[in-house]
Design an enzyme around this catalytic site. Structure first.
Site: not given
Length: 607
Positions: A285, A334, A388, A403, A468, A482
């Site tokens: 990403d 950044e 992403c 865990v 919708p 979605d």
């Protein structure tokens, strides 16, 4: 059950007043010597793993006993984590190391709600912890006595250059000056419900200058990158964002771009390389370049509001300090710009601490984002939906055993609300990560007071005529996936595209505000020039002028009727973000036609 070790650290203060010591972090003029002694609490005959899932350290700081709780950072590496370097003849060498049993931990100080810790336990203890508002660093001493460690404050590390170090971003992505209510932002449980964790899959890239600086020691470089990623991961947890390291690339033979002191040039070149090279062979990403080159007047630069963009989801960071915490904070800063976070304004606050998004490095590196940063980040995520970072890793993708208490739902868990001390979920038993008796659910947009929401309850609002609303089924705590109408369906005298209705009026409003509308057709003819702003698309770095029939699929032009303005062909262009201000894909460009890859094409063939 997690086996917990109790390790007692005995402090022996050597006479060091007025003396100094040279450590990996630099010349330190005030420090304490500590000797960790491990006392196991494992059952008799149990096999001790190399690196435990959870540990506790008892020590004294400034004469006061404290207990440091550590838990292995199970979200540090992805399942498909890879490392790439290059042979002397330029051959690409990619490996997939086994990283399950790693040695990087997060933690906290018992009875100190504001404490944090990020520790490497690979060879002794190295990292930092915050105690009662003060930052301490710890690292092993390179002495014949291998158990000796130094503990010291950041302020006691001598700085070679006291001049302020700046981020290179000079303009805000958007102006939030009218929204000073951000300074009173409170994160509510309801807000958290509709803003679940996001997941950033990160690749770190190390340039040739960094390799030379470390005498070609790739193992040393890898260890440093792991430690940086561990700290960045810890910082972003408080923004409800998991940062996972999915790849490390080391330019061991030569740089794959020309790395120059001019930060703008280097960032642009790195973004192009990521788009055309790295993304073709490694799914991720966001990518950050670390360089040992001295950048002109800045220590970092990134595109703003660019997460998930093929070129602009990038940043560059100067390896400015030997202290991992300092460089990790620069990296978090950044990456924050990539997530839509601007530099802090005068009304922003981190309580009593400095903030990560200050334009310059604070005298003591901060691990806190301001209230404004939280607002900026989630405004970007909510309104621009960088897709992403939505994909949550499946429980079966977690590379280590589950865990309980790490706030990530894993295989075998019904819920996970964190540690018993921090859990605020009334439906979940924090000690077992099981639902309490009588509870149907512990999380999800269709979970109310530990019960499934009634069938038909709206759980995701409609964003446009093409999107919708979704409703709960009554049988699950999760909102259905979605979905949106098929691309090309009519909406608002336009055509739907990925659930949105991209009309030019809305795009003008987003760029310039109220009283700004789509310009006359004659303005769009400027896109036939093929100059720095007027074009339809880029091919191999060249800007391609629009054909006459495609002019409405290049730069967007707006008519500004706001007070004091009389601009009939207003457009937006920025060297830092050339794509911003272009007509969005799916926008209607003529009757029955939409924009696709810089062309005005028939809607029936576009999708």
């Amino acid at each position: 059950m997690i086996q917990v070790l109790l390790v007692t650290i005995c402090l022996a203060a050597f006479p060091y007043q007025g003396s100094s010591i040279i450590l990996e972090s630099g010349n330190v003029n005030d420090y304490e010597i500590v000797y960790p002694r491990k006392v196991t609490a494992l059952p008799k005959g149990a096999v001790q793993p190399k690196y435990e899932d959870a540990m506790q350290y008892e020590l004294k700081v400034n004469g006061e006993p404290v207990v440091l709780h550590l838990e292995k950072n199970k979200q540090l590496f992805s399942k498909d984590y890879s490392e790439t370097h290059y042979s002397p003849d330029g051959r690409e060498i990619t490996t997939y190391p086994l990283v399950e049993d790693h040695c990087y931990y997060h933690g906290r100080i018992e009875n100190d709600a504001d404490s944090t810790a990020s520790i490497s336990a690979c060879n002794g203890l190295k990292g930092h912890f915050k105690l009662q508002g003060e930052m301490y660093l710890i690292e092993p001493l390179k002495l014949s006595d291998s158990e000796a460690h130094a503990v010291y404050k950041y302020e006691n590390v001598e700085k070679e250059d006291e001049a302020p170090k700046m981020c290179g971003v000079t303009q805000n992505w958007k102006s939030y000056e009218p929204i000073k209510k951000a300074s009173q932002l409170v994160v509510t449980a309801e807000h958290q419900k509709y803003n679940p964790f996001r997941f950033v899959e990160l690749v770190l890239v190390v340039d040739k200058a960094m390799v030379t600086k470390n005498n070609g020691d790739l193992d040393k470089i890898k260890t440093r990158m792991y430690e940086l990623a561990n700290t960045v991961n810890d910082i972003y947890r408080y923004m409800y964002i998991h940062v996972a390291l999915v790849g490390l690339e080391i330019w061991s033979n030569e740089d794959k771009i020309t790395v120059k002191p001019e930060a703008d040039y280097t960032l642009n070149a790195f973004g192009e390389w990521r788009k055309t090279d790295l993304l073709t062979r490694k799914k991720h990403d966001n990518a950050q370049l670390l360089t040992a080159i001295d950048l002109d007047r800045v220590i970092g630069l990134a595109y703003v509001g660019s997460m998930c963009h093929p070129k602009r989801s990038t940043g560059i960071i100067q390896d400015y300090s030997p202290i991992n915490l300092v460089v990790a904070v620069i990296m978090a800063h950044e990456m924050g710009h990539n997530l839509g976070i601007n530099h802090d304004r005068g009304y922003c606050s981190c309580g009593d601490y400095a903030c990560i998004m200050r334009p310059e490095i604070s005298p003591e590196p901060s691990t806190f984002f301001s209230n404004c940063s939280y607002f900026d980040c989630w405004d970007f995520i909510t309104n621009h939906n960088p897709e992403c970072i939505v994909n949550e890793p499946l429980g079966t993708d977690i590379i280590s055993p589950p865990v309980c208490g790490n706030e990530l739902l894993e295989v075998g868990e019904e819920c996970d609300c964190g540690t018993p001390e921090n859990c605020q979920n009334e439906c979940c038993d924090a000690a077992t990560c099981k639902l309490k008796s009588g509870s149907q659910c512990g999380h999800g947009d269709c979970c109310e007071q530990c019960k499934f929401s009634k069938s038909g309850t709206e759980c995701r609002a409609s964003m446009s005529e093409c999107d919708p609303a979704e409703h709960c089924t009554g049988q699950s705590s999760e909102c259905p996936a979605d979905v949106f109408h098929k691309n090309g369906q009519p909406c608002l005298d336009n055509y739907g595209y990925n659930g949105n209705c991209p009309i030019m009026y809305h795009q003008c409003y987003d760029l310039f505000g109220a009283d700004v509308y789509e310009a006359e057709d004659s303005c769009f003819e400027r896109n036939q020039k093929g100059n720095y702003y007027g074009y339809c698309r880029k091919e191999n770095g060249n800007k391609i002028p629009c054909a006459p029939e495609d002019v409405k699929c290049g730069r967007l032009y707006c008519k500004d009727n706001s007070p004091g303005q009389n601009n009939s062909c207003k457009m937006f262009y920025s060297n830092e973000d050339e794509h911003k201000g272009m007509v969005l894909p799916g926008t209607k460009c003529a009757d029955g036609k939409v924009c696709s890859n810089g062309h005005c094409v028939d809607v029936a063939t576009a999708y």
